[in-house]
Design a protein around this motif. Structure first.
Motif, PDB file in Angstrom:
ATOM      1  N   PRO A  95      50.483  48.039  45.802  1.00 15.46           N
ATOM      2  CA  PRO A  95      51.765  48.569  45.325  1.00 15.46           C
ATOM      3  C   PRO A  95      51.589  49.759  44.389  1.00 15.46           C
ATOM      4  O   PRO A  95      50.587  49.878  43.694  1.00 15.46           O
ATOM      5  N   MET A  96      52.590  50.623  44.382  1.00 22.80           N
ATOM      6  CA  MET A  96      52.665  51.684  43.382  1.00 22.80           C
ATOM      7  C   MET A  96      53.262  51.027  42.140  1.00 22.80           C
ATOM      8  O   MET A  96      54.305  50.374  42.227  1.00 22.80           O
ATOM      9  N   ILE A  97      52.605  51.158  41.009  1.00 22.99           N
ATOM     10  CA  ILE A  97      53.051  50.412  39.831  1.00 22.99           C
ATOM     11  C   ILE A  97      53.640  51.289  38.736  1.00 22.99           C
ATOM     12  O   ILE A  97      54.069  50.789  37.709  1.00 22.99           O
ATOM     13  N   GLY A  98      53.679  52.591  38.947  1.00 27.84           N
ATOM     14  CA  GLY A  98      54.299  53.478  37.972  1.00 27.84           C
ATOM     15  C   GLY A  98      55.771  53.146  37.811  1.00 27.84           C
ATOM     16  O   GLY A  98      56.483  52.956  38.785  1.00 27.84           O
ATOM     17  N   GLY A  99      56.222  53.049  36.563  1.00 29.93           N
ATOM     18  CA  GLY A  99      57.610  52.728  36.288  1.00 29.93           C
ATOM     19  C   GLY A  99      57.896  51.230  36.249  1.00 29.93           C
ATOM     20  O   GLY A  99      58.992  50.823  35.901  1.00 29.93           O
ATOM     21  N   GLN A 100      56.900  50.416  36.580  1.00 31.46           N
ATOM     22  CA  GLN A 100      57.074  48.960  36.556  1.00 31.46           C
ATOM     23  C   GLN A 100      57.190  48.482  35.106  1.00 31.46           C
ATOM     24  O   GLN A 100      56.650  49.108  34.191  1.00 31.46           O
ATOM     25  N   ASN A 101      57.832  47.373  34.887  1.00 30.79           N
ATOM     26  CA  ASN A 101      58.002  46.791  33.564  1.00 30.79           C
ATOM     27  C   ASN A 101      56.636  46.461  32.948  1.00 30.79           C
ATOM     28  O   ASN A 101      55.787  45.849  33.584  1.00 30.79           O
ATOM     29  N   ALA A 102      56.441  46.865  31.698  1.00 25.83           N
ATOM     30  CA  ALA A 102      55.155  46.677  31.016  1.00 25.83           C
ATOM     31  C   ALA A 102      54.770  45.206  30.901  1.00 25.83           C
ATOM     32  O   ALA A 102      53.610  44.839  31.122  1.00 25.83           O
ATOM     33  N   ALA A 103      55.730  44.358  30.545  1.00 28.05           N
ATOM     34  CA  ALA A 103      55.442  42.933  30.394  1.00 28.05           C
ATOM     35  C   ALA A 103      55.043  42.316  31.732  1.00 28.05           C
ATOM     36  O   ALA A 103      54.174  41.445  31.789  1.00 28.05           O
ATOM     37  N   TYR A 104      55.666  42.777  32.814  1.00 21.97           N
ATOM     38  CA  TYR A 104      55.317  42.260  34.140  1.00 21.97           C
ATOM     39  C   TYR A 104      53.875  42.627  34.494  1.00 21.97           C
ATOM     40  O   TYR A 104      53.129  41.787  34.999  1.00 21.97           O
ATOM     41  N   ILE A 105      53.483  43.861  34.221  1.00 23.53           N
ATOM     42  CA  ILE A 105      52.108  44.282  34.532  1.00 23.53           C
ATOM     43  C   ILE A 105      51.110  43.459  33.722  1.00 23.53           C
ATOM     44  O   ILE A 105      50.122  42.963  34.259  1.00 23.53           O
ATOM     45  N   ALA A 106      51.358  43.305  32.434  1.00 18.52           N
ATOM     46  CA  ALA A 106      50.457  42.510  31.592  1.00 18.52           C
ATOM     47  C   ALA A 106      50.406  41.063  32.077  1.00 18.52           C
ATOM     48  O   ALA A 106      49.329  40.453  32.123  1.00 18.52           O
ATOM     49  N   SER A 107      51.538  40.531  32.467  1.00 21.05           N
ATOM     50  CA  SER A 107      51.594  39.158  32.974  1.00 21.05           C
ATOM     51  C   SER A 107      50.817  39.016  34.284  1.00 21.05           C
ATOM     52  O   SER A 107      50.087  38.041  34.485  1.00 21.05           O
ATOM     53  N   ALA A 108      50.967  39.983  35.166  1.00 25.99           N
ATOM     54  CA  ALA A 108      50.246  39.949  36.438  1.00 25.99           C
ATOM     55  C   ALA A 108      48.737  40.027  36.198  1.00 25.99           C
ATOM     56  O   ALA A 108      47.958  39.282  36.816  1.00 25.99           O
ATOM     57  N   LEU A 109      48.319  40.899  35.293  1.00 28.69           N
ATOM     58  CA  LEU A 109      46.886  41.003  34.983  1.00 28.69           C
ATOM     59  C   LEU A 109      46.351  39.702  34.393  1.00 28.69           C
ATOM     60  O   LEU A 109      45.243  39.273  34.724  1.00 28.69           O
ATOM     61  N   THR A 110      47.145  39.074  33.546  1.00 28.05           N
ATOM     62  CA  THR A 110      46.750  37.784  32.974  1.00 28.05           C
ATOM     63  C   THR A 110      46.593  36.744  34.080  1.00 28.05           C
ATOM     64  O   THR A 110      45.640  35.952  34.071  1.00 28.05           O
ATOM     65  N   ALA A 111      47.514  36.746  35.031  1.00 24.39           N
ATOM     66  CA  ALA A 111      47.446  35.784  36.143  1.00 24.39           C
ATOM     67  C   ALA A 111      46.202  36.034  37.001  1.00 24.39           C
ATOM     68  O   ALA A 111      45.560  35.078  37.447  1.00 24.39           O
ATOM     69  N   TYR A 112      45.837  37.286  37.222  1.00 26.57           N
ATOM     70  CA  TYR A 112      44.598  37.576  37.955  1.00 26.57           C
ATOM     71  C   TYR A 112      43.390  37.073  37.160  1.00 26.57           C
ATOM     72  O   TYR A 112      42.475  36.463  37.715  1.00 26.57           O
ATOM     73  N   LYS A 113      43.393  37.330  35.865  1.00 26.38           N
ATOM     74  CA  LYS A 113      42.270  36.913  35.013  1.00 26.38           C
ATOM     75  C   LYS A 113      42.078  35.397  35.031  1.00 26.38           C
ATOM     76  O   LYS A 113      40.962  34.900  35.067  1.00 26.38           O
ATOM     77  N   LYS A 114      43.184  34.660  35.048  1.00 25.44           N
ATOM     78  CA  LYS A 114      43.131  33.191  35.052  1.00 25.44           C
ATOM     79  C   LYS A 114      42.877  32.616  36.444  1.00 25.44           C
ATOM     80  O   LYS A 114      42.664  31.421  36.584  1.00 25.44           O
ATOM     81  N   GLY A 115      42.935  33.467  37.471  1.00 26.41           N
ATOM     82  CA  GLY A 115      42.740  32.977  38.832  1.00 26.41           C
ATOM     83  C   GLY A 115      44.008  32.481  39.487  1.00 26.41           C
ATOM     84  O   GLY A 115      43.968  31.921  40.574  1.00 26.41           O
ATOM     85  N   GLU A 116      45.153  32.677  38.834  1.00 23.36           N
ATOM     86  CA  GLU A 116      46.432  32.256  39.404  1.00 23.36           C
ATOM     87  C   GLU A 116      46.865  33.174  40.535  1.00 23.36           C
ATOM     88  O   GLU A 116      47.642  32.784  41.384  1.00 23.36           O
ATOM     89  N   ARG A 117      46.413  34.406  40.497  1.00 26.86           N
ATOM     90  CA  ARG A 117      46.569  35.352  41.604  1.00 26.86           C
ATOM     91  C   ARG A 117      45.180  35.558  42.175  1.00 26.86           C
ATOM     92  O   ARG A 117      44.211  35.611  41.438  1.00 26.86           O
ATOM     93  N   LYS A 118      45.096  35.705  43.485  1.00 24.44           N
ATOM     94  CA  LYS A 118      43.804  35.543  44.139  1.00 24.44           C
ATOM     95  C   LYS A 118      43.076  36.801  44.620  1.00 24.44           C
ATOM     96  O   LYS A 118      41.987  36.689  45.127  1.00 24.44           O
TER      97      LYS A 118
END
Length: 121
Positions: A62-85
């Motif tokens: 996805p193109m992530i420019g303009g995306q909500n900052a909290a959503y990006i941080a949350s998504a990165l956290t989910a990747y770090k925890k293995g919740e996103r694969k």
């Protein structure tokens, strides 16, 4: 009856843990300026229109420019925890601190179509 009691207690504990994680993530104040120096790995995929990563499966990036900052941080956290694969995102996120994630989120939230740096996002 005992089984239901245990399950409800587990649900309460899980809820409390999630509230704590959300509060911790919300405590991090990101900086778009600081994030600019941290997105060099992101640009390789997220700045290419219609890019598809093909390892180990085909993923539409996805193109992530303009995306909500909290959503990006949350998504990165989910990747770090293995919740996103996604394996590449997981390995990148694993190297980031909570502050790094907040900064990256703010950087991408500040991007517009006319942004001089990384105009394709």
């Amino acid at each position: 009856m005992k089984k239901h009691l245990i399950l409800s207690q587990l649900a309460i504990c899980a809820s409390m843990a999630l509230v704590g994680v959300s509060a911790q993530a919300a405590d991090e104040k990101g900086s778009a300026q600081a994030g600019q120096g941290k997105v060099w790995l992101c640009i390789g995929c997220h700045s290419i229109p219609d890019y598809r990563a093909d390892y180990p499966f085909v993923y539409k990036v996805p193109m992530i420019g303009g995306q909500n900052a909290a959503y990006i941080a949350s998504a990165l956290t989910a990747y770090k925890k293995g919740e996103r694969k996604h394996p590449t995102m997981r390995s990148i996120a694993a190297s980031l601190s909570d502050q790094d994630m907040a900064d990256i989120g703010e950087y991408y939230a500040a991007q517009t179509a006319s942004s001089p740096k990384n105009p394709l996002k």
